[in-house]
Design a protein around this motif. Structure first.
Motif, PDB file in Angstrom:
ATOM      1  N   ASP A  66       0.843  -1.203   0.000  1.00 53.91           N
ATOM      2  CA  ASP A  66       0.000   0.000   0.000  1.00 53.91           C
ATOM      3  C   ASP A  66       0.877   1.252   0.000  1.00 53.91           C
ATOM      4  O   ASP A  66       2.044   1.205   0.417  1.00 53.91           O
ATOM      5  N   HIS A  93      -2.991  -1.029   6.916  1.00 54.00           N
ATOM      6  CA  HIS A  93      -3.647  -1.429   5.668  1.00 54.00           C
ATOM      7  C   HIS A  93      -2.956  -2.637   5.032  1.00 54.00           C
ATOM      8  O   HIS A  93      -3.613  -3.545   4.530  1.00 54.00           O
ATOM      9  N   HIS A 114       0.483   5.703   0.617  1.00 58.99           N
ATOM     10  CA  HIS A 114      -0.306   6.918   0.867  1.00 58.99           C
ATOM     11  C   HIS A 114       0.562   8.147   0.644  1.00 58.99           C
ATOM     12  O   HIS A 114       1.761   8.126   0.915  1.00 58.99           O
TER      13      HIS A 114
HETATM   14 ZN   LIG Z   1      -4.172   2.449   2.580  1.00 63.86          ZN
END
Ligand SMILES: [Zn+2]
Length: 160
Positions: free
Chosen positions: A11, A45, A13
């Motif tokens: 993931d 996440h 961000h």
């Molecule tokens: Zn995320």
């Protein structure tokens, strides 16, 4: 061996001023924060995605849509708790997880013990089964330019 299953999570961000920086369930003091529909905790996440992947239960976006206002700004620890419930309902328990956070600044290492304590409580898994590693990318790429944070996780689960 058929009782064991492995999963993987990745993931990213964005980092921007004016946002809180939640990572591994704790809030870091930093002039940049992570941007996302939830609290944008990239470490949680990837753990969710690795666990769901190991159980072949799709991904975090499938269970908690970023289009759903119900999840806006939500504490990712709630999502992780929910994921643990899902995999335990499916008959699995966590063997261990191994994670890597890619972040240029701030330094993650001093915060790892607090993250492990927090995640072990949320997951109801021993701290010894939660590994958190951190690396910079030597100032290369979006992580190196401090434009974002990324993380990876492997998770091993087994049928109880
Ligand atoms: Zn995320």
């Amino acid at each position: 061996m058929s009782n064991f299953r492995i999963g993987f999570g990745y993931d990213v961000h964005q980092l921007q001023p004016g946002y809180d920086f939640w990572l591994g369930g704790i809030k870091l003091e930093h002039h940049l924060g992570a941007v996302g529909h939830s609290d944008a905790d990239v470490l949680i996440h990837v753990i969710c995605d690795a666990l769901l992947g190991a159980a072949n239960m799709r991904d975090i976006g499938y269970h908690f849509s970023d289009q759903d206002p119900k999840f806006k700004g939500i504490d990712s620890k709630i999502l992780l708790k929910e994921v643990m419930k899902l995999i335990r309902e499916a008959g699995y328990e966590v063997g261990n997880i191994d994670t890597t956070i890619c972040l240029q600044l701030p330094k993650v290492n001093p915060h790892i013990p607090a993250m492990k304590t927090c995640l072990s409580e949320v997951m109801d898994v021993s701290e010894g089964d939660i590994s958190i590693k951190a690396t910079t990318t030597e100032k290369l790429g979006f992580v190196g330019r401090e434009e974002g944070v990324s993380a990876y996780c492997n998770a091993l689960i087994y049928k109880v």
